[in-house]
Scaffold this motif. Structure first.
Motif: not given
Length: 313
Positions: A42-46, A57-59, A74-80, A84-85
């Motif tokens: 699970f990649c959090d968004g910026s 770079a992480v993604q 999973f790439k979140s389009p927002i920063n959770k 929450n992540s």
């Protein structure tokens, strides 16, 4: 619903720390069971434009990971945010798998980490008093021990595992109703316990782990710890979310990584000697010693790195 309990999936949470993430993945890939393990990332968004390049770079790195049974990113389009992540990501995987091993992107694992975690998940899946499994522990004197695990009422968020039936009992709003006096009475929870709860209640610490552990505490449940750590935290520093200061208190001695079968007592029992050693690291004295070590090291680093003054001739 896939409830195959043979090999648990690994859920990995990451944000912008590529260097520690690479090391975390390399170590995990060196585990004996890596090729049999499904990895969910699970990649959090910026959270701001400054972090965009690091997050990207992480993604990109996550898209290239191999060496596991499967890799799902999973790439979140927002920063959770981390809390929450973790809550959302773990819940999602547990719905379909029933159990999960959870890591963040700054944890070094031993080659037998997955062996230990999977065996513990199998041994304690029908022991309701066990709330979670921890891969990390403080360095302990093991002389004369017949078991490779012990039980402690305080949980750990550094390389852990649990089951859906226990995760689903968590009341994430528990800190709104729990009293500090109740937490002060909590047995063997450590001198930092109440200050941590106060920070979360005051919303100065966005932690999912504190309410999670409070739930465990109030249920009278336990975490299973290894007597020899399978996890080391490599993420202390300015980029960290909750571990920016000193790692001295949490330094540990890693398992050699060769043992693949572990002696685990199914009945939850208290081992006073191990608990005493564990609690020593949570004491006021050791916390003060650790901070003193941190600040003295910082001061010494500035002294030795100070450029030599050149006296004009």
């Amino acid at each position: 619903m896939n409830m195959d309990n043979s090999i648990a999936p690994v859920v990995l949470f990451t944000y912008k720390r590529l260097d520690t993430l690479i090391h975390t993945v390399q170590c995990l890939r060196n585990n004996y069971l890596a090729s049999q393990t499904d990895l969910f990332i699970f990649c959090d968004g910026s959270k701001n434009t400054t972090d965009n390049d690091k997050v990207r770079a992480v993604q990109n790195f996550c898209d290239q990971i191999e060496g596991f049974k499967s890799v799902t990113v999973f790439k979140s389009p927002i920063n959770k945010g981390l809390a929450n992540s973790v809550k959302q990501g773990v819940s999602e995987i547990l719905k379909t798998h029933g159990q999960a091993i959870v890591l963040e992107d700054d944890l070094e694992t031993t080659p037998n980490f997955l062996d230990y975690m999977n065996q513990a998940l199998d041994v304690y899946k029908n022991v309701p008093q066990v709330f979670s499994i921890s891969g990390y522990t403080f360095p302990l004197e093991r002389k004369g021990l017949k078991q490779d695990v012990f039980f402690h009422p305080r949980g750990s968020s550094w390389g852990w595992a649990t089951w859906a039936d226990r995760w689903n009992t968590v009341n994430w709003q528990i800190l709104q109703t729990v009293s500090i006096s109740d937490m002060i009475k909590a047995r063997d929870m450590g001198s930092d316990w109440v200050p941590l709860i106060k920070k979360v209640k005051a919303q100065t610490n966005d932690s999912w782990a504190i309410p999670w552990i409070v739930n465990q505490c109030l249920q009278g449940s336990f975490t299973v710890y290894p007597t020899s750590s399978k996890i080391s935290n490599i993420g202390f520093g300015p980029e960290a979310t909750h571990t920016q200061k000193s790692n001295h208190r949490f330094l540990t001695t890693l398992d050699e990584g060769t043992q693949r079968k572990f002696r685990m007592e199914q009945k939850v029992t208290r081992h006073p000697g191990l608990i005493r050693q564990f609690n020593h690291r949570l004491s006021y004295w050791y916390r003060a010693y650790s901070l003193l070590h941190f600040y003295s090291t910082q001061l010494w680093s500035k002294i030795v790195s100070k450029p030599e003054t050149v006296v004009p001739q």
